[in-house]
Design an enzyme around this catalytic site. Structure first.
Site, PDB file in Angstrom:
ATOM      1  N   GLY A  53       4.225  -7.379 -10.231  1.00  0.00           N
ATOM      2  CA  GLY A  53       4.831  -7.127 -11.544  1.00  0.00           C
ATOM      3  C   GLY A  53       4.558  -8.298 -12.471  1.00  0.00           C
ATOM      4  O   GLY A  53       4.153  -9.374 -12.026  1.00  0.00           O
ATOM      5  N   CYS A  80       2.970  -9.676  -3.707  1.00  0.00           N
ATOM      6  CA  CYS A  80       2.887 -10.524  -4.898  1.00  0.00           C
ATOM      7  C   CYS A  80       4.277 -10.745  -5.497  1.00  0.00           C
ATOM      8  O   CYS A  80       5.123 -11.375  -4.870  1.00  0.00           O
ATOM      9  CB  CYS A  80       1.892  -9.937  -5.895  1.00  0.00           C
ATOM     10  SG  CYS A  80       1.419 -11.129  -7.146  1.00  0.00           S
ATOM     11  N   TYR A  81       4.559 -10.179  -6.674  1.00  0.00           N
ATOM     12  CA  TYR A  81       5.913 -10.311  -7.223  1.00  0.00           C
ATOM     13  C   TYR A  81       6.943  -9.784  -6.227  1.00  0.00           C
ATOM     14  O   TYR A  81       8.013 -10.369  -6.053  1.00  0.00           O
ATOM     15  CB  TYR A  81       6.022  -9.530  -8.541  1.00  0.00           C
ATOM     16  CG  TYR A  81       7.438  -9.498  -9.110  1.00  0.00           C
ATOM     17  CD1 TYR A  81       7.912 -10.537  -9.891  1.00  0.00           C
ATOM     18  CD2 TYR A  81       8.289  -8.420  -8.844  1.00  0.00           C
ATOM     19  CE1 TYR A  81       9.206 -10.519 -10.383  1.00  0.00           C
ATOM     20  CE2 TYR A  81       9.575  -8.390  -9.338  1.00  0.00           C
ATOM     21  CZ  TYR A  81      10.036  -9.438 -10.105  1.00  0.00           C
ATOM     22  OH  TYR A  81      11.318  -9.411 -10.602  1.00  0.00           O
ATOM     23  N   HIS A 166      -2.899  -9.456  -2.490  1.00  0.00           N
ATOM     24  CA  HIS A 166      -2.887  -8.002  -2.712  1.00  0.00           C
ATOM     25  C   HIS A 166      -3.690  -7.271  -1.630  1.00  0.00           C
ATOM     26  O   HIS A 166      -4.912  -7.131  -1.764  1.00  0.00           O
ATOM     27  CB  HIS A 166      -3.479  -7.684  -4.090  1.00  0.00           C
ATOM     28  CG  HIS A 166      -2.575  -8.069  -5.205  1.00  0.00           C
ATOM     29  ND1 HIS A 166      -1.601  -7.236  -5.703  1.00  0.00           N
ATOM     30  CD2 HIS A 166      -2.467  -9.223  -5.899  1.00  0.00           C
ATOM     31  CE1 HIS A 166      -0.942  -7.847  -6.666  1.00  0.00           C
ATOM     32  NE2 HIS A 166      -1.444  -9.057  -6.809  1.00  0.00           N
ATOM     33  N   GLU A 168      -3.844  -4.198  -1.150  1.00  0.00           N
ATOM     34  CA  GLU A 168      -4.306  -2.892  -1.636  1.00  0.00           C
ATOM     35  C   GLU A 168      -5.665  -2.968  -2.325  1.00  0.00           C
ATOM     36  O   GLU A 168      -6.328  -1.950  -2.529  1.00  0.00           O
ATOM     37  CB  GLU A 168      -3.262  -2.290  -2.597  1.00  0.00           C
ATOM     38  CG  GLU A 168      -3.138  -2.952  -3.972  1.00  0.00           C
ATOM     39  CD  GLU A 168      -2.260  -4.197  -3.981  1.00  0.00           C
ATOM     40  OE1 GLU A 168      -2.059  -4.795  -2.900  1.00  0.00           O
ATOM     41  OE2 GLU A 168      -1.782  -4.588  -5.060  1.00  0.00           O
ATOM     42  N   ASP A 224      -8.765  20.288 -11.570  1.00  0.00           N
ATOM     43  CA  ASP A 224      -7.339  20.508 -11.302  1.00  0.00           C
ATOM     44  C   ASP A 224      -6.937  21.970 -11.461  1.00  0.00           C
ATOM     45  O   ASP A 224      -6.309  22.555 -10.577  1.00  0.00           O
ATOM     46  CB  ASP A 224      -6.473  19.630 -12.225  1.00  0.00           C
ATOM     47  CG  ASP A 224      -6.815  18.163 -12.064  1.00  0.00           C
ATOM     48  OD1 ASP A 224      -7.426  17.817 -11.033  1.00  0.00           O
ATOM     49  OD2 ASP A 224      -6.497  17.379 -12.977  1.00  0.00           O
ATOM     50  N   LYS A 364      -5.997  12.433  -7.594  1.00  0.00           N
ATOM     51  CA  LYS A 364      -7.225  13.194  -7.862  1.00  0.00           C
ATOM     52  C   LYS A 364      -8.110  13.348  -6.614  1.00  0.00           C
ATOM     53  O   LYS A 364      -8.647  14.431  -6.356  1.00  0.00           O
ATOM     54  CB  LYS A 364      -8.021  12.456  -8.948  1.00  0.00           C
ATOM     55  CG  LYS A 364      -9.138  13.240  -9.540  1.00  0.00           C
ATOM     56  CD  LYS A 364      -8.603  14.160 -10.589  1.00  0.00           C
ATOM     57  CE  LYS A 364      -9.667  14.882 -11.338  1.00  0.00           C
ATOM     58  NZ  LYS A 364      -9.078  15.638 -12.452  1.00  0.00           N
TER      59      LYS A 364
END
Ligand code: XMP
Length: 508
Positions: A53, A80-81, A166, A168, A224, A364
């Site tokens: 954040g 992180c945050y 991070h 991710e 979609d 997606k």
């Protein structure tokens, strides 16, 4: 169903965290940090990830969670945050300093369950200005860098884990494995979330809900709405009717492809309306981009409404909303950025009882997998995004049939050349634009005064930022030569080499 909560503190990688969890076959959802602990407890999450954040934990208006979150007994991983918050809320100290940006070598304690199977030294991705100076009582340091004394910490008895870097982000060499370790080793998930189970379950649920009632779906030919329509068709067959509005601003042969596939191959009840006269009539003389968008949006609703009236009242209206459209953020408002892109307003103009959004939990890439599960051809599944107003925003200035035909042909050639080079899946979006500029050229013994076509290709994941694609010269050369030779009315090709920001992906 087992699920992981990604508690959103406003970090830029939050959707990535949720996707990484799902890539490990565990469902995850993003919710704002303001969700009350009571609700979190009741929802039955297997684990919680606290995101990064923009704040500092010691700021006056810092985004904080309730202290009780750490006492639920649910495994938590702060990133992180989120790591600093874990320290701060449990009696540790966080201060400014020891900042790091980019790839950094991290040394971890391989005995930690979080780092199971991960080497003692590897590369991680850092992006912080604050650091954990002192870990809370009960916590142990399980990761360090040269600069950061607490790159990772844990209280394994309480199942609380925190990493300053991070995991991710792909630059973190073993990040994906760390997330897997958290989700499986620490949260005890088994991995029930697959697109084949989603498809089977959703079809059953839709069938049970709809029974023999009537469903209406606006089909655009995009991924979609096509996948939504196929899911519904599998569930309720002929009780589904799709309406496809051809505004005359589609890519070459696109209307025919949609008709062939949905009516021919799938045998879906499809009302296909060629409304190009009506759209182009309303657009005559209009060159201002926002006005064009408004007219196209308005006419779309008019045409759809008229067709829907012929069908009469339906019980359900289908929308192809996907998860990123629905994430409610506690910090900032990401949803606002996208709002102008959707042709909104349909529900106000059609008579129905309830909206169905079968894809609202999917990212997606997951929608694409469902498409493949349902047997959709790969060229439909991996279609690049195409704006609702279509070529209307790629023809600069006034729109005429002649200009549409020129652009359709130029765009087809460019797409063919990108595909011939095997790049059609790796480039985020690529297309031709018909500029409003004409210039002098020579062709044989003749002087010409023809249009300039701009080619645009961008690498992007989220379409909010994008870099221009470094297309091989050969691809550009082939496309350029073919377009000027094969498309009458074009004598010059330029390639757009601006990124977003400051430019946008489309030209209008
Ligand atoms: P920009 O040009 O804003 O585009 O960088 C970002 C993404 O959004 C698409 N786009 C639109 N999609 N209606 C849509 O449905 C629109 O008016 C519209 N304008 C841009 C664009 O193609 C890109 O994928």
């Amino acid at each position: 169903m087992e699920k992981i909560l990604v508690l959103d503190f406003g970090g830029q990688y939050n959707q990535l965290i949720a996707r990484r969890v799902r890539e490990n076959n565990v469902y995850s959802e993003i919710r704002p940090y303001t969700v009350p602990v009571k609700e979190i407890k009741a929802a039955g999450y297997s684990g919680i990830i606290l995101t990064g954040g923009p704040n500092s934990v010691y700021d006056e208006n810092a985004a904080l969670c309730e202290k009780e979150l750490f006492e639920l007994g649910i495994p938590i991983m702060g990133i992180c945050y989120g790591a600093q918050l874990t320290a701060h809320m449990n009696g540790g100290t966080v201060e400014a300093g020891a900042s790091e940006y980019g790839k950094v070598e991290v040394k971890v304690d391989t005995a930690s369950r979080l780092f199971d199977g991960i080497p003692a030294k590897s590369v991680c991705w850092m992006s912080h200005t604050d650091y954990i100076k002192q870990v809370p009582v009960g916590f142990k340091i399980v990761g360090k860098t040269d600069v950061c004394p607490v790159a990772a910490m844990e209280d394994s008895a309480k199942k609380l884990y925190a990493v300053q870097f991070h995991p991710e982000v792909l630059h973190t060499q073993f990040g994906s494995k760390m997330i897997r370790n958290f989700v499986y080793n620490i949260c005890g998930c088994r991995g029930e979330w697959t697109m084949s189970s989603f498809t089977t379950r959703t079809v059953e649920q839709l069938r049970a809900k709809i029974g023999d009632k009537k469903v209406l779906c606006a089909l655009s030919g995009g991924v979609d709405s096509s996948v939504a329509a196929l899911l519904l068709h599998k569930a309720v067959g002929d009780n589904l009717t799709c309406i496809f509005v051809d505004h005359g601003l589609l890519r070459k042969d696109e209307a025919k492809q949609v008709n062939d596939l949905f009516r021919g191959t799938y045998n879906i009840n499809l009302v296909s309306v060629d409304a190009s006269e009506q759209f182009l009539g309303q657009l005559r003389g209009i060159s201002e981009p926002e006005q064009k968008r408004k007219i196209i949006g308005r006419e779309f609703i008019r045409v759809f409404e008229a067709e829907a009236k012929k069908i009469g009242k339906v019980d359900f209206l289908v929308q192809g909303t996907i998860y990123p459209d629905c994430i409610e953020s506690g910090v900032g408002d990401a949803a606002l950025i996208k709002s102008h892109h959707n042709v909104g307003g349909l529900p106000d103009h059609v008579e129905f009882d309830e909206i169905i959004e079968p894809l609202r939990d999917l990212f997606k890439d997951e929608v694409r997998k469902v498409g493949l599960e349902l047997g959709m051809p790969e060229n439909m599944v991996y279609r690049q995004p195409f704006p609702g107003p279509g070529l209307g925003v790629r023809i600069i200035g006034e729109i005429t049939r002649e200009k549409i035909a020129i652009l359709q042909d130029a765009d087809t050639i460019f797409r063919e050349e990108v595909a011939n080079a095997g790049l059609d899946r790796s480039i985020g979006q690529y297309f031709a634009v018909l500029t409003d500029m004409r210039s002098v050229g020579v062709m044989g013994d003749f002087r010409t005064y023809d249009y300039t076509v701009a080619l645009r290709a961008v690498d992007t994941g989220d379409f909010m930022t994008a870099d221009w694609s470094r297309l091989p010269y050969e691809v550009l050369d082939n496309a350029s030569r073919r377009i000027v030779n094969e498309v009458k009315g074009v004598n010059r090709i330029v390639y757009d080499i601006t990124s977003k920001p400051p430019a946008t992906i489309e030209w209008e």
